[in-house]
Scaffold this motif. Structure first.
Motif: not given
Ligand code: GLU
Length: 547
Positions: A25, A28, A112, A243
Motif C-alpha cells: 500500500y 498515493r 488499498y 489506506m
C-alpha cells in the motif's frame, strides 16, 4: 522476556511484516494537498444522519483532487445485519455522495483493500505481532469477572478506570506463565503496553477545532479481542495508515479515545492523519439540549428524510447551514446555486453540538421548492411517489397535464408560493386538484352559507367565462359581491357589519371551499384554469346543491 518467542507463540501463522504492507500500500500518487478521507460505518443496517454529515469529506476530497472511500467496520459481528452495506451505499447514492473506492454491493474497488475489516485480520495481526516483538504488547487472560471486579474496586477507591499499574496483572508475567495459559486453551486478548502518564498532556491538531490537548493514555487498552479481531482503536489506526487516509472525519464522541489513537500512530512511527471531530447532533427537548437518540428520535435515521420526501438538495442546504458557519451567507448571496458549488472548509465547521431543528429544515425545503421549475417538482414528486405512494404515481402519470398545471400554480415570479417542503406534503397539498382525491376539508364560511351559498354560486356560474382574463374575472367577482349585499372592501364590513351580509372574503372563501375543499388555497382563477371548465363547473354545482 524473549519477545520473539512470545510473538511466535501468539501468532504462529503470521509471516508477513509491516514492511510487506508498506510495499503493498504505497503512498498515493496525488496532487499536493489532496485530501484522502472516508466514511467508515458499521454494518448495523441503521444509516444515520451522522453518516451523511461526515460524508462531507466527499466534498473535501473532490475539491482537492483527492479520494473518498467507503470502509466497512464490521468487527462486531453480533451487530451486523444482512443488506447493511447496500443500505449505506444506496443512501449515499441517493444524496449524491459517490465513492471513488471501497466496499461495493458485490465486492469492492480500489488498490488499498480489502475494505471490510474482517477481511483484514492478517494485516492487524501482523502489526500486532510487530508490537509484541518490540515488547509493546502482551496477552491478558483476565475474565469478564476479573475486569468487573477491577472496575468496582476502582470505583470504590475513586481511582482512574482502566487496566494499568497494579491492575495490569498480566503486564509483566513471565513467558512460562503465558505459555501455560495458552497450553490450557485459556482465552486471551492482546493489550498495548502503555508507558503513558496521566499527568502528561498531548497536543493534537484537529482540522475543525484547532489544537486540542488531551491527557496522555496510560491504560493498557485492548488491541485484539479474544477472536483475534481488532478493537475499533487498533483497526482504525492500521487502516487509516495503510489506506493512506489524510483526514479522519468522525463524531466528537471519539475525542475521548483520541489519546489511544495518537499514541498508536506515534509508537508505530506513522504519520498521524488530521483528525476532524464533528459536533454531535443535538435537538431541543423542552428547554434543554440533548443528543439525538436512535431510540427516541426517528429523525436520526437518514431514511426518515427520504421517506418524508424532503428533496436531497434541501437536505444538503439544511445540513450545510447547520454545519458550516459561512454557508448561510453564501446561500443567501447565491440562492439558485447548487450547494455543491460551495467551497467547503473544515475550519468553518461548528465545534459544539449542532442543533437539529425539523422546522427550520422544513422552511429551507419550502423555500428551495418554491424556487424550482414545474418540471423539477413534477419529476421529484413522481420519483418519490413511485417508491412511497404508488397510487399517486399512477394518477400523476395518467393525468400528467393536471398535475403539472397544479404544480405550476403560484410558481415563478417575485413571491412564489411556499406550500410544501416535502414530497409527502406536496402530495397532501395537491390532492384537491384531482377529482379522485378531492375532499371537503373545511366548512362553508358562515356568512355565505344556506340561501346565500346558492345565490352566490348560481350567480357566479352564470357569469363565469373561461375566456376572461384574471382582471375581468375579478371585476365580475366584485360586481357579484356588491350585488348580493356583501362588502367589496373587507374594511367596510368590519366597520359596519350590520350593513352587509359579509365581505368579499366570505364570497371568495366560499368559492375556494367549493373548488378545493379548503378556505386557504391558491388563487381561484389559476386553480380553475388547471381544473378546466367542466370540472370547475361540476364542483361549483355540487357544492351549491350539497346540504
Ligand atoms: N465505525 C465508526 C463509527 O461508525 C467509524 C468512526 C470513524 O470514522 O473512524 O462511528
Amino acid at each position: 522476556m524473549d519477545t520473539t518467542a512470545l510473538a511466535n507463540l501468539l501468532f504462529p501463522d503470521i509471516t508477513k511484516t509491516i514492511e510487506d504492507y508498506e510495499a503493498q500500500y504505497p503512498p498515493r500518487n496525488l496532487p499536493e494537498g489532496a485530501v484522502v478521507t472516508r466514511i467508515a460505518p458499521s454494518p448495523t443496517g441503521f444509516v444515520h444522519l451522522g453518516n451523511l454529515y461526515n460524508a462531507i469529506g466527499e466534498r473535501l476530497a473532490h475539491q482537492t483532487g483527492g479520494v473518498f472511500y467507503l470502509r466497512i467496520e464490521d468487527t462486531d459481528q453480533k451487530r451486523e445485519v444482512e443488506g447493511a452495506v447496500e443500505a449505506v451505499i444506496d443512501a449515499m447514492n441517493f444524496y449524491g455522495v459517490h465513492f471513488d473506492e471501497g466496499a461495493t454491493v458485490d465486492g469492492e474497488t480500489g488498490a488499498y483493500g480489502p475494505y471490510r475489516q474482517r477481511q483484514r485480520k492478517e494485516l492487524y495481526q501482523t502489526v500486532a505481532k510487530s508490537l509484541v516483538l518490540r515488547g509493546l504488547a502482551y496477552p491478558c487472560f483476565c475474565t469478564e469477572d476479573d475486569l468487573k471486579a477491577m472496575h468496582e474496586q476502582q470505583e470504590a477507591g475513586k481511582e482512574n478506570y482502566g487496566y494499568y499499574g497494579k491492575y495490569a496483572v498480566w503486564r509483566d508475567r513471565s513467558y512460562d506463565d503465558i505459555a501455560a495459559e495458552i497450553a490450557k486453551g485459556t482465552e486471551w486478548v492482546l493489550r498495548f503496553r502503555s508507558e503513558g502518564d496521566p499527568e502528561n498532556s498531548v497536543a493534537v491538531l484537529d482540522g475543525i477545532r484547532g489544537e486540542v490537548h488531551v491527557q496522555e493514555n496510560f491504560t493498557d487498552f485492548v488491541l485484539l479481542k479474544s477472536d483475534g479481531i481488532p478493537t475499533y482503536h487498533f483497526a482504525h489506526v492500521c487502516d487509516d495508515h495503510f489506506m493512506r487516509t489524510t483526514h479522519v472525519i468522525r463524531d466528537e464522541s471519539w475525542l475521548a479515545t483520541l489519546p489511544i489513537h495518537v499514541q498508536l500512530f506515534d509508537i508505530l512511527g506513522w504519520q498521524r492523519p488530521i483528525y476532524c471531530h464533528t459536533a454531535t447532533l443535538m435537538k431541543m427537548d423542552g428547554s434543554s439540549k440533548r443528543k439525538l437518540s436512535k431510540r427516541k428520535d426517528p429523525e436520526l435515521a437518514l431514511s426518515f428524510y427520504r421517506q418524508a420526501g424532503i428533496p436531497q438538495e434541501a437536505t444538503w442546504l439544511y445540513l450545510l447551514t447547520v454545519l458550516n458557519s459561512n454557508f448561510e451567507e453564501w446561500h443567501l448571496a447565491n440562492p439558485d446555486a447548487s450547494s455543491r458549488e460551495f467551497t467547503f472548509s473544515l475550519e468553518k465547521m461548528g465545534t459544539s453540538g449542532s442543533l437539529f431543528d425539523l422546522e427550520k429544515l422544513d422552511n429551507i425545503a419550502k423555500e428551495y421548492l418554491s424556487r424550482q421549475t414545474t418540471d423539477l417538482v413534477y419529476d421529484g414528486l413522481l420519483a418519490w411517489a413511485k417508491e412511497y405512494d404508488p397510487a399517486l404515481a399512477a394518477r400523476m402519470t395518467e393525468k400528467e397535464a393536471l398535475y403539472r398545471g397544479a404544480i405550476g400554480v403560484g410558481r415563478g415570479g417575485e413571491k412564489p408560493r411556499k406550500d410544501y417542503g416535502s414530497w409527502r406534503d406536496a402530495a397532501a397539498f395537491l390532492a384537491f386538484y384531482d377529482a379522485e382525491t378531492f375532499t371537503l376539508t373545511d366548512g362553508c364560511p358562515e356568512n355565505a352559507d344556506g340561501e346565500n351559498r346558492r345565490d352566490i354560486l348560481n350567480r357566479y356560474l352564470e357569469t363565469l367565462d373561461f375566456a376572461d382574463t384574471q382582471e375581468t374575472w375579478f371585476a365580475k367577482v366584485k360586481e357579484l359581491t356588491d350585488a348580493l349585499g356583501y362588502a367589496v372592501q373587507p374594511k367596510k364590513y368590519k366597520k359596519n357589519p350590520e350593513d352587509y351580509k359579509g365581505s368579499i372574503v366570505d364570497v371568495t372563501n366560499l368559492l375556494r371551499v367549493a373548488l378545493t375543499g379548503r378556505q386557504n388555497a391558491p388563487d381561484i382563477w389559476e386553480i380553475s384554469h388547471v381544473l378546466g371548465e367542466t370540472e370547475t363547473r361540476r364542483r361549483l354545482e355540487a357544492y351549491r346543491d350539497a346540504q
